[in-house]
Enzyme design. Structure first.
Site, mmCIF file in Angstrom:
data_model
loop_
_atom_site.group_PDB
_atom_site.id
_atom_site.type_symbol
_atom_site.label_atom_id
_atom_site.label_comp_id
_atom_site.label_asym_id
_atom_site.label_seq_id
_atom_site.Cartn_x
_atom_site.Cartn_y
_atom_site.Cartn_z
ATOM 1 N N TYR A 1 23.296 -14.592 15.228
ATOM 2 C CA TYR A 1 23.129 -15.719 14.303
ATOM 3 C C TYR A 1 23.644 -15.368 12.926
ATOM 4 C CZ TYR A 1 20.756 -17.836 18.100
ATOM 5 O OH TYR A 1 20.493 -18.357 19.332
ATOM 6 N N SER B 1 29.435 -27.449 7.120
ATOM 7 C CA SER B 1 28.630 -28.470 6.440
ATOM 8 C C SER B 1 29.184 -28.806 5.060
ATOM 9 C CB SER B 1 27.176 -28.000 6.294
ATOM 10 O OG SER B 1 26.664 -27.644 7.550
ATOM 11 N N THR C 1 19.872 -26.369 17.174
ATOM 12 C CA THR C 1 21.335 -26.360 17.196
ATOM 13 C C THR C 1 21.852 -27.760 17.495
ATOM 14 O OG1 THR C 1 21.105 -24.163 18.126
ATOM 15 C CG2 THR C 1 23.315 -25.079 18.052
ATOM 16 N N ARG D 1 33.147 -7.917 33.851
ATOM 17 C CA ARG D 1 33.756 -7.598 32.561
ATOM 18 C C ARG D 1 33.908 -6.087 32.425
ATOM 19 N NH1 ARG D 1 28.698 -8.247 28.339
ATOM 20 N NH2 ARG D 1 30.258 -7.652 26.821
ATOM 21 N N LYS E 1 21.813 -29.866 14.457
ATOM 22 C CA LYS E 1 22.935 -29.620 13.549
ATOM 23 C C LYS E 1 24.196 -30.331 14.049
ATOM 24 C CE LYS E 1 23.223 -26.027 11.069
ATOM 25 N NZ LYS E 1 22.442 -26.301 9.886
ATOM 26 N N HIS F 1 20.190 -9.818 18.798
ATOM 27 C CA HIS F 1 20.193 -11.269 18.859
ATOM 28 C C HIS F 1 20.223 -11.927 17.491
ATOM 29 C CE1 HIS F 1 20.810 -14.773 21.074
ATOM 30 N NE2 HIS F 1 20.074 -15.374 20.174
ATOM 31 N N HIS G 1 16.711 -12.086 26.660
ATOM 32 C CA HIS G 1 17.574 -12.867 27.547
ATOM 33 C C HIS G 1 18.912 -12.163 27.779
ATOM 34 C CE1 HIS G 1 19.140 -15.263 23.828
ATOM 35 N NE2 HIS G 1 19.868 -14.204 24.034
ATOM 36 N N HIS G 2 19.171 -11.089 27.017
ATOM 37 C CA HIS G 2 20.374 -10.295 27.292
ATOM 38 C C HIS G 2 20.130 -9.326 28.442
ATOM 39 C CE1 HIS G 2 22.513 -11.517 23.606
ATOM 40 N NE2 HIS G 2 21.302 -11.638 23.111
ATOM 41 N N SER H 1 25.939 -0.952 3.936
ATOM 42 C CA SER H 1 26.760 -1.905 3.195
ATOM 43 C C SER H 1 26.257 -3.330 3.385
ATOM 44 C CB SER H 1 28.206 -1.763 3.657
ATOM 45 O OG SER H 1 28.932 -2.911 3.325
ATOM 46 N N SER H 2 25.970 -3.699 4.643
ATOM 47 C CA SER H 2 25.491 -5.059 4.898
ATOM 48 C C SER H 2 24.169 -5.326 4.211
ATOM 49 C CB SER H 2 25.292 -5.291 6.396
ATOM 50 O OG SER H 2 26.488 -5.150 7.061
ATOM 51 N N TRP I 1 30.468 -2.204 23.090
ATOM 52 C CA TRP I 1 29.970 -2.327 21.716
ATOM 53 C C TRP I 1 28.443 -2.327 21.673
ATOM 54 C CZ3 TRP I 1 27.130 -5.758 18.643
ATOM 55 C CH2 TRP I 1 26.681 -6.915 19.272
ATOM 56 N N ASP J 1 27.978 -14.465 -12.162
ATOM 57 C CA ASP J 1 28.425 -13.415 -11.240
ATOM 58 C C ASP J 1 27.301 -13.186 -10.246
ATOM 59 O OD1 ASP J 1 29.491 -11.006 -10.030
ATOM 60 O OD2 ASP J 1 30.721 -10.790 -11.829
ATOM 61 N N HIS K 1 37.316 -2.776 20.081
ATOM 62 C CA HIS K 1 37.611 -4.184 19.809
ATOM 63 C C HIS K 1 36.328 -4.908 19.400
ATOM 64 C CE1 HIS K 1 38.982 -8.320 20.287
ATOM 65 N NE2 HIS K 1 38.013 -8.518 21.159
ATOM 66 N N GLU L 1 21.564 -10.687 15.061
ATOM 67 C CA GLU L 1 22.935 -10.395 14.631
ATOM 68 C C GLU L 1 23.903 -11.511 15.051
ATOM 69 O OE1 GLU L 1 24.550 -8.196 12.873
ATOM 70 O OE2 GLU L 1 26.594 -8.486 13.568
#
Lengths: 529, 178
Positions: free
Chosen positions: A261, A272, A332, A454, A335, A257, A306-307, A173-174, A145, A109, A80, A259
């Site tokens: 963002y 926006s 943040t 979890r 924004k 991390h 921090h993870h 790909s990314s 994950w 293009d 998932h 990732e």
């Protein structure tokens, strides 16, 4: 804002239409075709990942083990996460970038169209391979994950090698997609389109692309180390051979991390665009918006640990990562302040894209606030690995990334298809999603604070009521996406014809071409003043 | 004026891939430099003749662990010793191979509080080499160490933990490759 380019290249377009049949999609180098394929792919992935969430929530509907084996439950939570992150959210953003960036900057293009085709067509193969592991001996990935070593090395199922290769392919790909975006934005802006005149969506994607280029190779590196540990006798993450399992977490989160963002910045861009349109005001504080994105991107490289507050970091490390993390709240906050200020005293109307954008601002802020709670190292020891964390990241990803994508789809669908969607059905989709989402993720805060861990298929009786509410909410949220599919089909089949600029307050080059956007746009660059 | 070409961007990717691997040594170097992670340095290389013995006494506790599915008896002979700063002390750890096959074990040390790790000097340690054990062998393995006089004043007690790993399969593979 622009000259009458649309008419000029309308004539030019004859004879350059799409090829027919399946080869149109296999060999296309057209940014609109590729964008469409990305978006459809991500919708399919959303349903596959969503049905896995369905399995998870069905098992957690009641305490006890009733539907699936714990081993299969582990595979479901892992897949998932992987599918939603790499299959649903990221390809959807690349699809939006493909469709919109050339039209927003006045380019004909993407800069590297063949690379573009390749970067899309890798994805179906990568995900087929990854999902095929579910049918292999020992099952698919079952380590979450985040695939922490040694769960993903010493104790991993044999299919992990396929998982590693799939991650390599998605990463490639990314990276190709990101290189394409950077080269397009830097080289192909229309005359007069300076950086500080670029639409916010292009800005957020430019920064996202740089983040992708910087961290996807690190992900490739960490899975390569896993591969070497599993097959070639190295000991990167094996303490017995001189390695260190905590090293895995550091390298992973150095990718992980930025990732997160990557998964939110393009949504910032969409919101926006949408809010100024329906508030009929210019975006408040354009410059500060740009600087805020850059600040968030730079800070994202120095907050990763921090993870891992609970792995046994020294005090100095905890304090450093706690303060840098809390610093991210500043840009943040800028924004969010600017979005609210854009709406302030605007002549607002509440079409579906605007509803999604407003829900984004409110719910993302809730996710951000629980993020600040998690950033406090001393209390994180209580929250770590509980449902509070699950609530937090779903609040930033579902109403953040996914609502951003919904806002974008409803906002630009008239431009893509030339048809208007059914406004009342779309609003119905919004409200069912909105209620379902909050019903799903809000009670998770409470069970998390009460100590429910979890990634466990069972729980003590005292969490039963909240879990039942969560499961009902999840079924509601999941099913409401069928309304979305129905809206899409109804639009394409019998939608009313959309005008060139369906939204009264919309500005930007994409609204100067007819709806649906012709196969080739801006063969002659427009002039921007 | 507009200069973004794909090649430099590809080079950034290659460089970042390399950087991922560079994080491995960087991590070890940083942990060693900062004295975090509880990792102790290798064998003490400098001369120990001019190490002064002070009156300050520190307690050292020894802990032994196994890696997950290992069930070999592995214990320190003494669970706690008091040593003077600078005093050289030998302690023994005893391990038994309960299987009827030869095995190879590797012990991995960790010091708590990690702040004390740089001040625990090992002159000799069974963790420096892999330990081969015959079937059913019981082996007493020595550790010789002293505490540096730079140990911060507030540390009165430190814990040295060893985790034992079974590395037999890895060693076997290397033997086969040879």
């Amino acid at each position: 804002m622009t000259t009458q380019v649309a008419d000029v290249e309308h004539g030019h377009e004859n004879g350059h239409g799409p090829a027919t049949g399946i080869t149109r999609w296999l060999f296309t180098t057209n940014h609109k075709d590729i964008g469409t394929m990305y978006l459809i792919f991500s919708l399919v992935m959303l349903f596959i990942g969503g049905s896995m969430a369905f399995v998870i929530r069905a098992e957690l509907f009641q305490p006890g083990l009733q539907l699936v084996e714990p081993a299969f439950f582990n595979q479901m939570i892992t897949m998932h996460g992987l599918i939603m992150v790499f299959g649903a959210v990221m390809p959807a953003f690349v699809g939006l970038a493909n469709w919109m960036i050339p039209m927003m900057i006045g380019a004909p293009d993407m800069a590297l169209p063949r690379l573009n085709n390749l970067s899309f067509w890798i994805l179906p193969f990568a995900f087929t391979m990854m999902m095929s592991t579910l049918f292999m001996d020992g099952g698919g990935p079952n380590f979450g994950w985040t695939f922490y070593a040694p769960l993903s090395t010493t104790y991993a199922p044999p299919s992990t090698t396929f998982f590693i290769l799939a991650i390599h392919m998605m990463g490639a790909s990314s990276i190709m997609g990101a290189i394409n975006v950077v080269v397009t934005i830097v080289n192909m802006r229309a005359p007069g389109m300076t950086y500080m005149k670029m639409p916010m969506f292009c800005w957020t994607w430019l920064i996202t692309a740089f983040l992708l280029i910087a961290v996807m190779p690190v992900l490739a590196g960490v899975v390569t180390m896993m591969l070497m540990d599993i097959h070639f006798g190295t000991s990167f993450f094996d303490a017995g051979g001189g390695g260190d399992p905590v090293l895995f977490q550091h390298v992973f989160w150095f990718f992980g991390h930025p990732e997160v963002y990557i998964m939110i910045l393009p949504s910032f861009g969409v919101v926006s665009e949408v809010i100024p349109t329906f508030a009929r005001k210019k975006l408040f504080g354009y410059h500060s918006m740009v600087y805020a994105i850059v600040a968030i991107a730079v800070l994202s490289f120095v907050v990763w640990a921090h993870h891992m507050f609970t792995v046994g970091m020294p005090l100095a490390g905890e304090i450093f990562f706690m303060y840098t993390t809390m610093l991210i709240a500043v840009p943040t906050g800028v924004k969010i302040f600017n979005w609210v200020s854009t709406m302030f005293r605007g002549s607002m109307t509440f079409e579906t894209p605007m509803l999604y954008a407003i829900a984004f601002v409110i719910l993302f802020t809730i996710g951000g606030l629980s993020g600040i709670m998690l950033a406090l190292a001393p209390v994180d020891f209580v929250y770590h690995d509980t449902y509070f964390v699950v609530a937090h990241f779903h609040y930033v990803l579902v109403p953040g990334a996914i609502f951003g994508i919904f806002a974008a789809v409803y906002y630009w669908l008239p431009k893509w298809s030339g048809k208007m969607y059914d406004e009342s059905l779309a609003k119905f989709h919004f409200w069912v999603s909105f209620i379902g989402l909050n019903l799903t993720f809000f009670p998770m805060h409470f069970v998390g604070l009460a100590g429910m861990p979890r990634r466990i298929p069972d729980y003590p009786l005292q969490f039963a009521d909240f879990n039942m509410i969560v499961s009902i909410g999840a079924f509601m949220f999941g099913t409401s996406q069928l309304i979305f599919v129905y809206v899409l089909i109804k639009t394409l089949r019998s939608g009313e014809k959309a005008p060139q600029r369906p939204w009264e307050g919309a500005e930007g080059l994409e609204w100067t071409v007819p709806s649906p956007a012709p196969y080739h746009t801006f063969a002659t660059p427009p002039k921007v003043d | 004026m507009n200069v973004a070409r794909p090649l430099p961007l590809v080079l950034i990717c290659v460089a970042m891939f390399g950087f991922g691997f560079l994080l491995v040594p960087l991590y070890s170097v940083f942990c060693e430099w900062a004295g975090i992670n509880g990792k102790t340095a290798g064998a003490y290389q400098e001369s120990t003749t001019d190490v002064k013995i002070e009156d300050r006494i520190v307690k050292i506790q020894f802990i032994s662990n196994h890696n997950a599915n290992l069930r070999w008896p592995f214990k320190p002979a003494e669970e706690q010793v008091s040593v003077k700063i600078g005093e050289r002390r030998q302690v023994m750890f005893v391990v038994t191979n309960p299987t009827n096959l030869p095995v190879v074990a590797q012990a991995v040390p960790s010091v708590s509080p990690s702040e004390a790790a740089p001040f625990l000097h090992k002159i000799e340690c069974f963790c420096f080499q892999q330990q081969e054990l015959f079937a059913g062998e019981k082996k007493a393995m020595p550790l010789v160490f002293f505490i540096d006089s730079d140990l911060p004043e507030h540390i009165k007690k430190l814990t040295l933990s060893y985790t034992l790993f079974d590395v037999t399969p890895a060693v076997d593979e290397k033997l086969v490759q040879r």
